[in-house]
Design a protein around this motif. Structure first.
Motif, PDB file in Angstrom:
ATOM      1  N   PHE A 132       0.832  -1.201   0.000  1.00  0.00           N
ATOM      2  CA  PHE A 132       0.000   0.000   0.000  1.00  0.00           C
ATOM      3  C   PHE A 132       0.872   1.259   0.000  1.00  0.00           C
ATOM      4  N   HIS A 133       2.001   1.203   0.691  1.00  0.00           N
ATOM      5  CA  HIS A 133       2.902   2.360   0.707  1.00  0.00           C
ATOM      6  C   HIS A 133       3.524   2.572  -0.668  1.00  0.00           C
ATOM      7  N   ASN A 134       3.830   1.498  -1.386  1.00  0.00           N
ATOM      8  CA  ASN A 134       4.296   1.648  -2.767  1.00  0.00           C
ATOM      9  C   ASN A 134       3.214   2.308  -3.618  1.00  0.00           C
ATOM     10  N   PHE A 135       1.989   1.886  -3.396  1.00  0.00           N
ATOM     11  CA  PHE A 135       0.855   2.477  -4.120  1.00  0.00           C
ATOM     12  C   PHE A 135       0.719   3.968  -3.803  1.00  0.00           C
ATOM     13  N   LEU A 136       0.836   4.331  -2.515  1.00  0.00           N
ATOM     14  CA  LEU A 136       0.736   5.740  -2.127  1.00  0.00           C
ATOM     15  C   LEU A 136       1.840   6.570  -2.779  1.00  0.00           C
ATOM     16  N   VAL A 137       3.048   6.012  -2.819  1.00  0.00           N
ATOM     17  CA  VAL A 137       4.152   6.746  -3.452  1.00  0.00           C
ATOM     18  C   VAL A 137       3.859   6.958  -4.926  1.00  0.00           C
ATOM     19  N   ASP A 138       3.258   5.938  -5.579  1.00  0.00           N
ATOM     20  CA  ASP A 138       2.871   6.096  -6.983  1.00  0.00           C
ATOM     21  C   ASP A 138       1.905   7.266  -7.163  1.00  0.00           C
ATOM     22  N   GLN A 139       1.134   7.568  -6.129  1.00  0.00           N
ATOM     23  CA  GLN A 139       0.160   8.663  -6.199  1.00  0.00           C
ATOM     24  C   GLN A 139       0.725   9.984  -5.686  1.00  0.00           C
ATOM     25  N   GLY A 140       2.036  10.014  -5.416  1.00  0.00           N
ATOM     26  CA  GLY A 140       2.674  11.266  -5.051  1.00  0.00           C
ATOM     27  C   GLY A 140       2.885  11.495  -3.572  1.00  0.00           C
ATOM     28  N   TYR A 141       2.564  10.522  -2.741  1.00  0.00           N
ATOM     29  CA  TYR A 141       2.750  10.680  -1.307  1.00  0.00           C
ATOM     30  C   TYR A 141       4.174  10.285  -0.900  1.00  0.00           C
ATOM     31  N   THR A 142       4.697  10.941   0.123  1.00  0.00           N
ATOM     32  CA  THR A 142       5.870  10.467   0.845  1.00  0.00           C
ATOM     33  C   THR A 142       5.358   9.698   2.064  1.00  0.00           C
ATOM     34  N   VAL A 143       5.966   8.552   2.359  1.00  0.00           N
ATOM     35  CA  VAL A 143       5.499   7.717   3.467  1.00  0.00           C
ATOM     36  C   VAL A 143       6.641   7.507   4.458  1.00  0.00           C
ATOM     37  N   LEU A 144       6.342   7.669   5.741  1.00  0.00           N
ATOM     38  CA  LEU A 144       7.311   7.454   6.810  1.00  0.00           C
ATOM     39  C   LEU A 144       6.753   6.417   7.781  1.00  0.00           C
ATOM     40  N   ASP A 145       7.543   5.394   8.060  1.00  0.00           N
ATOM     41  CA  ASP A 145       7.147   4.257   8.900  1.00  0.00           C
ATOM     42  C   ASP A 145       8.154   4.173  10.042  1.00  0.00           C
ATOM     43  N   ILE A 146       7.756   4.572  11.264  1.00  0.00           N
ATOM     44  CA  ILE A 146       8.688   4.833  12.369  1.00  0.00           C
ATOM     45  C   ILE A 146       8.691   3.686  13.379  1.00  0.00           C
ATOM     46  N   ASP A 147       9.901   3.297  13.828  1.00  0.00           N
ATOM     47  CA  ASP A 147      10.036   2.444  15.007  1.00  0.00           C
ATOM     48  C   ASP A 147      10.107   3.349  16.233  1.00  0.00           C
ATOM     49  N   TYR A 148       8.950   3.657  16.741  1.00  0.00           N
ATOM     50  CA  TYR A 148       8.801   4.600  17.840  1.00  0.00           C
ATOM     51  C   TYR A 148       9.216   3.968  19.167  1.00  0.00           C
ATOM     52  N   ARG A 149       9.225   4.766  20.225  1.00  0.00           N
ATOM     53  CA  ARG A 149       9.550   4.277  21.561  1.00  0.00           C
ATOM     54  C   ARG A 149       8.576   3.160  21.953  1.00  0.00           C
ATOM     55  N   GLY A 150       9.141   2.064  22.462  1.00  0.00           N
ATOM     56  CA  GLY A 150       8.361   0.874  22.748  1.00  0.00           C
ATOM     57  C   GLY A 150       8.621  -0.221  21.743  1.00  0.00           C
ATOM     58  N   SER A 151       9.319   0.093  20.642  1.00  0.00           N
ATOM     59  CA  SER A 151       9.575  -0.889  19.584  1.00  0.00           C
ATOM     60  C   SER A 151      10.674  -1.864  19.982  1.00  0.00           C
ATOM     61  N   ALA A 152      10.706  -2.994  19.293  1.00  0.00           N
ATOM     62  CA  ALA A 152      11.720  -4.024  19.524  1.00  0.00           C
ATOM     63  C   ALA A 152      12.970  -3.731  18.718  1.00  0.00           C
ATOM     64  N   GLY A 153      14.094  -4.305  19.169  1.00  0.00           N
ATOM     65  CA  GLY A 153      15.329  -4.267  18.400  1.00  0.00           C
ATOM     66  C   GLY A 153      16.336  -3.231  18.847  1.00  0.00           C
ATOM     67  N   TYR A 154      15.994  -2.391  19.836  1.00  0.00           N
ATOM     68  CA  TYR A 154      16.848  -1.250  20.167  1.00  0.00           C
ATOM     69  C   TYR A 154      17.240  -1.201  21.642  1.00  0.00           C
TER      70      TYR A 154
END
Length: 799
Positions: free
Chosen positions: A600-622
């Motif tokens: 869906f994010h690829n689709f949004l970019v095709d329509q001119g959107y910039t998409v940001l997907d954040i590993d916010y506080r509480g996320s795993a791996g850090y």
């Protein structure tokens, strides 16, 4: 003019959301309907990898033909000769799970509720049980002459020499019948009869003699242990077979279980689904016992003398200190501090059978102890205590015993701890208490296992980059971490029985999982085994999102995936995606479990959107600080990370500050609501999917770790629950929720809807999905939901 613009936008929206479209160059053009079809249109990745017992084959589930369900496939160890396993071969395979003897020549396992003993050299299974009842949890006794297993919540042992089965425990529900000395009136009458009448004395003496003889003649039976109305679990036989340890679970009688109505049923009637209690309701309590067969007695193991057991969490100490300060201290009496409730896991015995350790966790999840156990006395000695005023967790630690085992010297125990801020491997000497860290650094270690020759460790770590996982080998006493995998992304590794080969499931951010084989040596070249993707999926040029990091307001580095159009417009629109689960990682370099959202994010970019997907506080791996950054305030740092992400989009990526949307599901839906209610000038539109709206209505296990309980920390719940902030809504809000959601109940969104109605808000809508649980399954539901999300963004973020 306004009507005309909306009509043009609507026509464009319908075209983009409609059926499959093909670009002029023959490449696939994305649409919502195309993305949200049954995922088999993409191709099905291999899964559930396991080796044959002789190490000659790799088995895996796969579906290259797009059938209704996956089939079992196998491939030779060199990656050649893939074929579909016949039903006959599949039925004859031993379970991939089970326990081996020390020489790894035999394996014991459960299959279809029965117990089997498998000879690896001959490849022949021997069926130990064949009953209607289910037997489970088989293991070898320490001398490997018996197979021990559970049946009907009791422990049994099958003797390999003569095939005899012996029952080792006899747990019984209820209470034991009243004995002499327990009823004074009846005891007095019996004593009177014995003193007055010789015939009564003679007959009583004859009965006692018969009982004694019957006991001598009868076969040995285990002691009857009455457990009242409790349940028994974790039954364990000691290596010398003298001690049997077990856990008794006392479940509350007055706990209220929430009910979810199911409206679309085959019966035509609404059917109720019993789900769970809500956070703060009465919880089960646990007791750990030792049954000493030599002394024929059972006793509880007490935590009362363990260091820290009386230490209350900091938030309770602070609350009590404030309450005391507000009172007249001259009249106050010292408050008795109660022993905190705990759960004891184990025991874990040394290979020579001489030592035992247990893991204990406080039920408030602030403490985890590694304890030496003396089974004869029940005495516990602290080897390690991990204290976290937020909550104990992390890779290899989890919410149960965590990963733990013995070093070959039978003197040291290995385990994982976040003591340094990241989950690492430690050992502790059970006699001296000396502790040593075998790994260290700003990365996490997971999936630990010791090599069969006891010379090396194997594990996964994100040492190269927080969003990249590799497989390592390290000497047993610590030292150089040899990286065995080199492919980008993540590697899920299954070692061959002889540990000479690796079966690897590998993926990148724009390529789903495939199976590879690799020799177990540094710089070996992997060989790809499977080709799972369909031509249709490959016809689109899927983007590899840039994994970036940026500083947020408290100077923490936060990682994110960034998707950008090739030629972004000046002051263009943007969408911020919020992953679910809270403790989950998505700003990484491998194939996301959010694959629909990725497309869906690829689709949004095709329509001119910039998409940001954040590993916010509480996320795993850090590490620990990021993991617990939401303690006592969900919607605090986790939300401000998204606000700072929106600021980054404006300042660095030429996004219009008035054209930023946000969306996500579950925890992501919760953050979306908090964003729309408390940061209404940052986000113009938001789609909140299957959202928690009030944490006091979520489950206990998850929520009490982060916010404690509503009755003990009500301020944390008020700060963290969107329903309290609904009056702040300004932008356009879409809410979507499954009506049979047994995780985040439909009641959550109903209560918030009523709140919005009472507040007079009219810039929101609710879409309901009558047959969907928390994780949607029907393509039609996915399609409808994401058409609405896209429409929301098109109408509110486009010029």
């Amino acid at each position: 003019m306004l009507f005309r613009k909306r009509a043009v936008a609507l026509v464009a929206y319908l075209m983009l959301c409609g059926g499959a479209m093909q670009a002029q160059d023959g490449k696939m053009e994305l649409s919502v309907e195309k993305i949200m079809r049954d995922p088999k249109w993409m191709g099905t990745s291999p899964s559930n990898i396991f080796w044959s017992e002789d190490g000659k084959k790799i088995y895996f589930n796969w579906n290259p033909d797009g059938n209704k369900a996956d089939s079992l496939y196998s491939v030779s160890a060199d990656g050649k000769n893939i074929w579909k396993v016949s039903p006959q071969e599949r039925r004859s395979l031993p379970s991939p799970y089970g326990e081996y003897n020390r020489a790894e020549t035999k394996k014991v396992y459960e299959k279809n509720g029965d117990i089997f003993l498998y000879d690896i050299k001959s490849g022949k299974p021997h069926q130990i049980t064949n009953t209607v009842e289910r037997e489970n949890s088989p293991s070898f006794s320490h001398n490997e002459q018996k197979v021990v297993y559970i049946k009907d919540n009791n422990l049994f042992a099958w003797h390999a020499t003569d095939g005899q089965t012996v029952q080792l425990t006899d747990f019984k529900k209820g209470r034991k019948a009243a004995e002499e000395g327990k009823d004074a009136q009846r005891d007095w009458l019996k004593s009177q009869q014995l003193s007055l009448l010789q015939i009564v004395r003679d007959r009583e003496a004859e009965k006692e003699a018969q009982k004694k003889q019957q006991k001598q003649d009868a076969p040995s039976r285990p002691k009857e242990i009455y457990i009242e109305d409790k349940s028994v679990s974790s039954i364990n036989l000691s290596p010398n077979e003298r001690f049997i340890t077990y856990q008794l679970v006392n479940r509350p009688k007055n706990a209220k279980v929430a009910i979810v109505p199911d409206y679309v049923t085959s019966s035509g009637y609404t059917e109720d689904i019993n789900t769970r209690t809500k956070v703060g309701d009465a919880q089960a309590t646990y007791e750990f016992f030792v049954y000493d067969t030599q002394r024929d007695t059972a006793f509880a193991v007490s935590m009362k003398d363990v260091a820290g057991i009386m230490e209350q969490p900091a938030y309770l100490q602070e609350r009590e200190a404030k309450a005391s300060a507000a009172k007249d201290t001259t009249d106050s009496k010292a408050k008795k501090i109660a022993e905190r409730a705990t759960v004891i896991y184990g025991p874990f015995w040394s290979d020579n059978g001489s030592e035992a350790v247990v893991v204990a966790r406080s039920q408030d999840n602030k403490d985890r102890w590694i304890l030496k156990l003396d089974p004869a006395t029940g005495k516990l000695s602290v080897l390690d205590r991990q204290r976290d005023e937020a909550w104990i967790s992390g890779p290899g630690i989890g919410y149960g015993s965590g990963d733990i085992g013995w070093m070959p010297d039978n003197k040291r125990v290995w385990f994982q701890s976040e003591e340094s801020g990241y989950s690492h491997l430690y050992t502790v000497d059970v006699n001296s208490g000396t502790k040593q860290a075998l790994t260290s650094g700003n990365f996490e270690v997971s999936d630990l296992r010791m090599s069969d020759d006891k010379k090396n460790w194997y594990f996964t770590a994100n040492l190269v980059h927080p969003g990249e996982q590799h497989f390592y080998r390290m000497p047993l006493q610590g030292g150089e971490m040899v990286q065995l995998t080199t492919m980008p992304g993540a590697q899920e590794v299954t070692l061959s029985p002889d540990e000479k080969h690796l079966a690897i499931r590998s993926s990148t951010s724009n390529q789903p999982w495939e199976l590879y084989v690799l020799n177990n040596r540094k710089n070996a070249k992997p060989k790809q085994v499977t080709q799972s993707l369909t031509e249709e999926f490959k016809s689109y040029d899927w983007r590899e999102p840039e994994v970036i990091s940026f500083k947020v307001k408290d100077n923490t580095d936060v990682y994110a995936r960034l998707y950008r159009p090739e030629n972004p417009q000046n002051n263009g629109p943007a969408v911020v995606f919020v992953h679910g689960a809270g403790y989950l990682q998505n700003a990484h370099k491998w194939w996301s479990s959010y694959f629909r959202e990725y497309m869906f994010h690829n689709f949004l970019v095709d329509q001119g959107y910039t998409v940001l997907d954040i590993d916010y506080r509480g996320s795993a791996g850090y590490g620990r600080d990021v993991r617990t950054g939401i303690y006592q305030f969900m919607g605090g740092k986790d939300l401000s990370d998204h606000v700072d992400g929106a600021k980054l989009l404006v300042e660095k990526y030429n996004v219009d500050p008035n054209r930023i949307g946000i969306y996500g599901g579950s925890y992501g839906g919760f953050i979306t609501l908090m964003a729309m209610f408390t940061e209404p000038d940052v986000f113009a539109a938001g789609a909140a999917l299957r959202s928690v709206t009030d944490w006091a209505h979520y489950n206990h296990g998850y929520t009490s770790n982060i916010l404690n309980t509503p009755q003990s920390d009500s301020l944390a719940y008020a700060k963290s629950s969107p329903i309290y902030y609904a009056e702040g809504l300004k932008g356009a809000l879409l809410m979507c929720h499954g009506m049979v959601d047994t995780n985040v109940h439909f009641q959550d969104i109903v209560r918030l809807s009523q709140r919005l109605i009472e507040l007079g808000k009219d810039n929101w809508e609710l879409a309901v999905y009558p047959v969907e649980n928390h994780g949607f399954t029907e393509p039609s539901s996915w399609t409808d939901e994401y058409k609405r999300i896209f429409k929301l963004f098109e109408e509110n973020l486009k010029e």
